[in-house]
Design a protein around this motif. Structure first.
Motif, PDB file in Angstrom:
ATOM      1  N   ASP A 197       0.849  -1.187   0.000  1.00 38.43           N
ATOM      2  CA  ASP A 197       0.000   0.000   0.000  1.00 38.43           C
ATOM      3  C   ASP A 197       0.891   1.247   0.000  1.00 38.43           C
ATOM      4  O   ASP A 197       1.709   1.417   0.906  1.00 38.43           O
ATOM      5  CB  ASP A 197      -0.902  -0.016   1.235  1.00 38.43           C
ATOM      6  CG  ASP A 197      -1.962   1.069   1.198  1.00 38.43           C
ATOM      7  OD1 ASP A 197      -1.627   2.224   0.857  1.00 38.43           O
ATOM      8  OD2 ASP A 197      -3.123   0.769   1.538  1.00 38.43           O
ATOM      9  N   ARG A 249      -1.053  -5.373   1.218  1.00 45.58           N
ATOM     10  CA  ARG A 249      -2.490  -5.275   1.022  1.00 45.58           C
ATOM     11  C   ARG A 249      -2.878  -6.121  -0.184  1.00 45.58           C
ATOM     12  O   ARG A 249      -2.053  -6.405  -1.058  1.00 45.58           O
ATOM     13  CB  ARG A 249      -2.911  -3.826   0.805  1.00 45.58           C
ATOM     14  CG  ARG A 249      -4.424  -3.644   0.813  1.00 45.58           C
ATOM     15  CD  ARG A 249      -4.839  -2.249   1.139  1.00 45.58           C
ATOM     16  NE  ARG A 249      -6.295  -2.157   1.260  1.00 45.58           N
ATOM     17  CZ  ARG A 249      -6.942  -1.025   1.465  1.00 45.58           C
ATOM     18  NH1 ARG A 249      -6.281   0.127   1.584  1.00 45.58           N
ATOM     19  NH2 ARG A 249      -8.260  -1.022   1.567  1.00 45.58           N
ATOM     20  N   SER A 297     -11.234  -4.396   1.498  1.00 47.38           N
ATOM     21  CA  SER A 297     -11.307  -4.318   2.959  1.00 47.38           C
ATOM     22  C   SER A 297     -12.379  -5.267   3.462  1.00 47.38           C
ATOM     23  O   SER A 297     -13.288  -5.664   2.727  1.00 47.38           O
ATOM     24  CB  SER A 297     -11.630  -2.892   3.419  1.00 47.38           C
ATOM     25  OG  SER A 297     -10.578  -2.006   3.138  1.00 47.38           O
ATOM     26  N   GLY A 310     -14.113  -2.379   7.536  1.00 46.35           N
ATOM     27  CA  GLY A 310     -13.272  -1.313   7.020  1.00 46.35           C
ATOM     28  C   GLY A 310     -11.789  -1.589   7.151  1.00 46.35           C
ATOM     29  O   GLY A 310     -10.967  -0.852   6.616  1.00 46.35           O
ATOM     30  N   THR A 311     -11.431  -2.661   7.857  1.00 48.34           N
ATOM     31  CA  THR A 311     -10.025  -3.025   8.017  1.00 48.34           C
ATOM     32  C   THR A 311      -9.473  -3.555   6.689  1.00 48.34           C
ATOM     33  O   THR A 311     -10.084  -4.431   6.074  1.00 48.34           O
ATOM     34  CB  THR A 311      -9.859  -4.108   9.094  1.00 48.34           C
ATOM     35  OG1 THR A 311     -10.381  -3.632  10.325  1.00 48.34           O
ATOM     36  CG2 THR A 311      -8.390  -4.475   9.271  1.00 48.34           C
ATOM     37  N   PRO A 312      -8.341  -3.049   6.221  1.00 46.19           N
ATOM     38  CA  PRO A 312      -7.785  -3.512   4.949  1.00 46.19           C
ATOM     39  C   PRO A 312      -7.440  -5.002   4.979  1.00 46.19           C
ATOM     40  O   PRO A 312      -6.979  -5.526   5.994  1.00 46.19           O
ATOM     41  CB  PRO A 312      -6.515  -2.660   4.787  1.00 46.19           C
ATOM     42  CG  PRO A 312      -6.757  -1.449   5.625  1.00 46.19           C
ATOM     43  CD  PRO A 312      -7.567  -1.927   6.798  1.00 46.19           C
ATOM     44  N   VAL A 313      -7.667  -5.671   3.875  1.00 40.55           N
ATOM     45  CA  VAL A 313      -7.247  -7.064   3.718  1.00 40.55           C
ATOM     46  C   VAL A 313      -5.768  -7.079   3.373  1.00 40.55           C
ATOM     47  O   VAL A 313      -5.343  -6.429   2.415  1.00 40.55           O
ATOM     48  CB  VAL A 313      -8.056  -7.758   2.610  1.00 40.55           C
ATOM     49  CG1 VAL A 313      -7.578  -9.202   2.426  1.00 40.55           C
ATOM     50  CG2 VAL A 313      -9.547  -7.742   2.942  1.00 40.55           C
ATOM     51  N   GLN A 314      -4.973  -7.817   4.146  1.00 36.85           N
ATOM     52  CA  GLN A 314      -3.522  -7.750   4.000  1.00 36.85           C
ATOM     53  C   GLN A 314      -2.900  -8.938   3.279  1.00 36.85           C
ATOM     54  O   GLN A 314      -1.783  -8.823   2.779  1.00 36.85           O
ATOM     55  CB  GLN A 314      -2.868  -7.591   5.366  1.00 36.85           C
ATOM     56  CG  GLN A 314      -3.142  -6.243   6.028  1.00 36.85           C
ATOM     57  CD  GLN A 314      -2.268  -6.021   7.254  1.00 36.85           C
ATOM     58  OE1 GLN A 314      -2.084  -6.919   8.063  1.00 36.85           O
ATOM     59  NE2 GLN A 314      -1.732  -4.817   7.384  1.00 36.85           N
ATOM     60  N   ILE A 334     -15.976  -9.353   2.252  1.00 32.10           N
ATOM     61  CA  ILE A 334     -14.963  -8.431   1.742  1.00 32.10           C
ATOM     62  C   ILE A 334     -15.610  -7.468   0.752  1.00 32.10           C
ATOM     63  O   ILE A 334     -16.434  -7.876  -0.074  1.00 32.10           O
ATOM     64  CB  ILE A 334     -13.817  -9.205   1.070  1.00 32.10           C
ATOM     65  CG1 ILE A 334     -13.067 -10.033   2.119  1.00 32.10           C
ATOM     66  CG2 ILE A 334     -12.859  -8.280   0.339  1.00 32.10           C
ATOM     67  CD1 ILE A 334     -12.044 -10.961   1.547  1.00 32.10           C
ATOM     68  N   ALA A 384     -12.840  -1.062  -1.539  1.00 30.35           N
ATOM     69  CA  ALA A 384     -12.648   0.083  -0.645  1.00 30.35           C
ATOM     70  C   ALA A 384     -11.633   1.046  -1.248  1.00 30.35           C
ATOM     71  O   ALA A 384     -10.481   0.677  -1.463  1.00 30.35           O
ATOM     72  CB  ALA A 384     -12.175  -0.374   0.732  1.00 30.35           C
TER      73      ALA A 384
END
Length: 241
Positions: A9, A16, A31, A35-39, A52, A55
């Motif tokens: 990111d 990400r 995300s 709202g948490t980003p998918v890593q 998912i 975002a």
């Protein structure tokens, strides 16, 4: 969304995952519903696509640092299961397994997790360790569901999706050590393409667009051509099952 790519990111400098549009070359960041980003792809597999969301704005894939679509665990591999290559390898002088075209039992080996690199990264030639560097294009099957003594008819239920792997090998190390691990696990010996493809079965179950033929398990051709001329052509129907 069926085509997942990992990257750094540019705003947070953290890993990400986004959806990669192969036609436009754009990444759609992803995300969780919170709202948490998918890593990483493991989070995609565990959470499921329904949890998912897209975002943020689209990002040109060319503007961010690429990561392997999946990493951090050893690659479990099966050797000599494509008959054309098995015959070629058996006649190469580097085969120290059965020394026959058709092995009597499956040839199972691993590639160390530390060998995985992203598409486009340099492969270190390891001068002094090998003078017989080789490569093979492989289908990487991503298992998304645990199991025990899985029947052949139920096997596809455990497949999450696919990626493409370059199986780089130090052939004389593979021969001299009488097994595959050393010759296939040196740093940078497992480049992966940019993205991982969601399986056809999962896509249909989640009412997602059907993936293209690269994602289908039904005997589609797999072609690896690092030069303009194709070096070898094979397909899943050419396996020694």
């Amino acid at each position: 969304m069926t085509n997942y790519a990992a990257y750094i990111d540019p705003d947070t400098a953290l890993p990400r995952v986004g959806h990669l549009d192969l036609e436009s070359g754009n990444l759609q960041p992803l995300s969780f519903l919170s709202g948490t980003p998918v890593q990483d792809l493991y989070q995609v597999i565990e959470a499921g696509t329904r949890n998912i969301n897209a975002a943020g704005s689209l990002i040109p894939a060319s503007s961010v640092k690429k990561l392997p679509p999946i990493s951090g665990r050893d690659v479990l591999a099966v050797g000599k299961n494509y008959m054309e290559h098995a015959r070629e390898f058996n006649n190469s002088g580097y085969d120290s397994s059965d020394k026959v075209d058709r092995p009597s039992h499956p040839v199972i080996f691993t590639k160390r997790a530390t060998s995985i690199i992203a598409d486009g990264e340099d492969i270190y030639p390891h001068a002094g360790f090998t003078e017989s560097l080789d490569y093979e294009g492989e289908i990487g099957v991503i298992v998304g569901k645990a199991g025990f003594r899985i029947s052949e008819q139920d096997a596809w239920e455990h497949v999450w999706g696919y990626t493409i792997v370059n199986d780089v090998t130090a052939r004389e190390r593979q021969r001299d050590h009488k097994q595959f691990y050393i010759g296939k696990s040196a740093d940078t010996f497992c480049p992966m393409v940019r993205s991982a493809f969601c399986s056809v079965a999962q896509s249909l179950a989640l009412h997602l667009p059907r993936p293209g033929p690269d994602c289908s398990p039904q005997g589609r051709p797999a072609l690896h051509a690092p030069r303009p001329d194709a070096r070898q052509r094979g397909g899943t129907t050419g396996r020694d099952d």
